[in-house]
Scaffold this motif. Structure first.
Motif, PDB file in Angstrom:
ATOM      1  N   SER A   1       0.772  -1.238  -0.042  1.00 61.87           N
ATOM      2  CA  SER A   1      -0.032   0.016   0.122  1.00 61.87           C
ATOM      3  C   SER A   1       0.915   1.324  -0.019  1.00 61.87           C
ATOM      4  O   SER A   1       2.151   1.264   0.471  1.00 61.87           O
ATOM      5  CB  SER A   1      -1.002   0.025   1.098  1.00 61.87           C
ATOM      6  OG  SER A   1      -0.303   0.182   2.413  1.00 61.87           O
ATOM      7  N   TYR A   2       0.467   2.338  -0.486  1.00 63.25           N
ATOM      8  CA  TYR A   2       1.184   3.428  -0.998  1.00 63.25           C
ATOM      9  C   TYR A   2       0.183   4.781  -0.630  1.00 63.25           C
ATOM     10  O   TYR A   2      -0.442   4.978  -1.661  1.00 63.25           O
ATOM     11  CB  TYR A   2       1.611   3.390  -2.172  1.00 63.25           C
ATOM     12  CG  TYR A   2       2.381   2.245  -2.603  1.00 63.25           C
ATOM     13  CD1 TYR A   2       3.613   1.752  -2.277  1.00 63.25           C
ATOM     14  CD2 TYR A   2       1.628   1.075  -3.180  1.00 63.25           C
ATOM     15  CE1 TYR A   2       4.579   0.672  -2.302  1.00 63.25           C
ATOM     16  CE2 TYR A   2       2.243  -0.129  -3.521  1.00 63.25           C
ATOM     17  CZ  TYR A   2       3.733  -0.596  -2.919  1.00 63.25           C
ATOM     18  OH  TYR A   2       4.333  -1.680  -3.209  1.00 63.25           O
ATOM     19  N   GLY A   3       0.590   5.331   0.377  1.00 62.84           N
ATOM     20  CA  GLY A   3      -0.161   6.606   0.796  1.00 62.84           C
ATOM     21  C   GLY A   3       0.471   7.924   0.801  1.00 62.84           C
ATOM     22  O   GLY A   3       1.483   7.834   1.098  1.00 62.84           O
ATOM     23  N   ILE A   4      -0.419   9.031   0.466  1.00 58.98           N
ATOM     24  CA  ILE A   4       0.159  10.215   0.456  1.00 58.98           C
ATOM     25  C   ILE A   4      -1.046  11.169   1.120  1.00 58.98           C
ATOM     26  O   ILE A   4      -2.014  10.980   0.483  1.00 58.98           O
ATOM     27  CB  ILE A   4       0.568  10.770  -0.739  1.00 58.98           C
ATOM     28  CG1 ILE A   4       1.762  10.216  -1.370  1.00 58.98           C
ATOM     29  CG2 ILE A   4       0.893  12.453  -0.568  1.00 58.98           C
ATOM     30  CD1 ILE A   4       2.249  10.904  -2.722  1.00 58.98           C
ATOM     31  N   GLY A   5      -0.702  11.809   2.170  1.00 59.99           N
ATOM     32  CA  GLY A   5      -1.624  12.613   2.842  1.00 59.99           C
ATOM     33  C   GLY A   5      -1.853  14.085   1.979  1.00 59.99           C
ATOM     34  O   GLY A   5      -1.010  14.893   2.248  1.00 59.99           O
ATOM     35  N   VAL A   6      -2.879  14.269   1.192  1.00 56.82           N
ATOM     36  CA  VAL A   6      -2.823  15.410   0.443  1.00 56.82           C
ATOM     37  C   VAL A   6      -3.374  16.561   1.154  1.00 56.82           C
ATOM     38  O   VAL A   6      -2.660  17.674   1.164  1.00 56.82           O
ATOM     39  CB  VAL A   6      -3.732  15.116  -0.697  1.00 56.82           C
ATOM     40  CG1 VAL A   6      -4.027  16.494  -1.625  1.00 56.82           C
ATOM     41  CG2 VAL A   6      -3.283  14.245  -1.562  1.00 56.82           C
TER      42      VAL A   6
END
Length: 438
Positions: free
Chosen positions: A316-321
């Motif tokens: 899984s690959y997340g970025i907090g925009v």
């Protein structure tokens, strides 16, 4: 946009409940307004910033072959029961029932949904690898929401999920995502250092958090000072070649950088003393390999090369925009206000008309504004010059194009660079070229 007709409600006073710089400045600069605890309405300027960040994230994901989807915010509890997480997740999950008493939830994350979708559609190893992502609202019921959008309950996030037939493929996907993230942060104008992070109960050794260095960061960090100036992307990387991805990843990993949880005293001693850095960091992204955790628990398989069923490997690959908006402000501000990086700013420049009603000033400002009305904010208010300068600094526009009666008569303007305070006296065309090419 003309400021006199805009919904950009700035505040002169600092709200008493805003504890950190980014929260104070987001409220004062008219980016957001709170509607409930940890929940915010994004006003026009704030929404522009949010979209600018999201578009850069999207472009860099697409660049490495990830494909965008859009999943529902409301999820079935049955999916989470299949994975075993429904009862284990905790009170952060907002559980609800519809009129038919069916159990639902407001998605805090989407591993179950995407695994189920892929499991229904993909049947063979020949259809892998796949990387699917979305940029969507999430909800986690934080017990104590604080720090504005940095620790809110509702947040805007890019979450991506990789599916590969084996470990080697999953590692390639992981490295590809790290490359994509470093390119993303470079374009956003911030330095987010990838730090070895704790993998939690799932285990494994592939987990990195990306942290923007700032005194208000929640995480303690230790890193090699060489990372302050290193250009990770100096060498071209072919994302379709495993050897290129491995070389890139090894280069990044050769410099010590770790969060508190993964700090290794022995490895730290190998970093030259003059290059050792300790500080605080704000987590803005996380990449994580977790293997077959969900494909096994949800009984998802594809036919392998020999025809036998195989559980795909996942990450899984997340970025907090939305979190990035606050983090960028924490890392880039001064006493006067926000200092937006060029690619993030809601407006490229603000045009300051210092004498509204003066024919020469008005005519010159209108001509400037007409060149890029979608990228310029035109301060056409009749306020005094001091108030205009204060608001321009507060809102953080990368450039200020200052038009006064004396310069206007000569066809010249004063151009101020917000980040450095540098000022230039230029012709209209020179100013436009400098601003629009930055």
């Amino acid at each position: 946009m003309r400021l006199s007709r805009s919904f950009l409600p700035t505040l002169k006073e600092t709200p008493s409940d805003a504890q950190i710089v980014s929260h104070r400045l987001m409220l004062r600069a008219g980016l957001v307004r709170q509607t409930a605890s940890g929940i915010y309405t994004w006003l026009p300027a704030g929404l522009k910033v949010l979209r600018n960040i999201a578009n850069i994230v999207r472009e860099e994901q697409d660049r490495v072959g990830a494909q965008e989807v859009l999943m529902a915010t409301i999820q079935s509890a049955d999916l989470w029961k299949r994975s075993g997480r429904y009862d284990a997740y905790g009170p952060e999950m907002l559980r609800i029932k519809d009129r038919h008493e069916r159990e639902l939830l407001f998605g805090p994350t989407n591993e179950e949904v995407i695994t189920d979708v892929v499991g229904q559609e993909l049947k063979s190893y020949k259809e892998l690898p796949q990387v699917l992502y979305q940029i969507q609202w999430k909800f986690r019921d934080e017990i104590r929401p604080r720090f504005g959008v940095m620790r809110g309950r509702e947040f805007y996030m890019k979450d991506g999920y990789g599916f590969d037939i084996d470990y080697k493929g999953a590692v390639d996907t992981y490295r590809k995502m790290m490359l994509s993230y470093l390119r993303t942060f470079q374009r956003l104008g911030v330095r987010a250092v990838p730090m070895v992070a704790d993998t939690g109960p799932i285990g494994g050794d592939l987990s990195h958090e990306f942290l923007i260095l700032a005194p208000t960061g929640e995480s303690g960090v230790f890193y090699d000072g060489a990372l302050d100036t290193l250009d990770w992307l100096a060498d071209p990387v072919d994302v379709d070649k495993s050897e290129d991805l491995e070389k890139f990843f090894n280069n990044v990993s050769s410099y010590y950088a770790a969060t508190d949880e993964k700090h290794d005293d022995k490895a730290w001693e190998s970093v030259p003393v003059e290059r050792r850095r300790e500080g605080r960091g704000i987590e803005v992204a996380h990449i994580f390999y977790f293997g077959t955790k969900y494909t096994k628990s949800m009984d998802i398989t594809v036919a392998g090369p020999d025809g036998a069923p195989v559980h795909p490997e996942m990450g899984s690959y997340g970025i907090g925009v939305s979190r990035l908006v606050g983090a960028i402000i924490e890392a880039s501000h001064d006493e006067a206000g926000i200092i937006w990086p060029d690619n993030v700013a809601p407006f490229k420049a603000v045009i300051l008309n210092l004498k509204v009603g003066d024919e020469t000033c008005d005519t010159l400002c209108e001509a400037l504004y007409a060149k890029a009305p979608e990228r310029f904010l035109y301060d056409d208010r009749s306020d005094r010059a001091g108030a205009k300068f204060a608001d321009a600094d507060l809102m953080g526009h990368p450039w200020q194009i200052i038009v006064g009666p004396r310069g206007a008569k000569e066809g010249k303007v004063e151009l101020k660079r917000r980040a450095t305070g540098e000022r230039f006296e230029l012709t209209v065309n020179e100013a436009l070229t400098k601003v629009l090419s930055a």
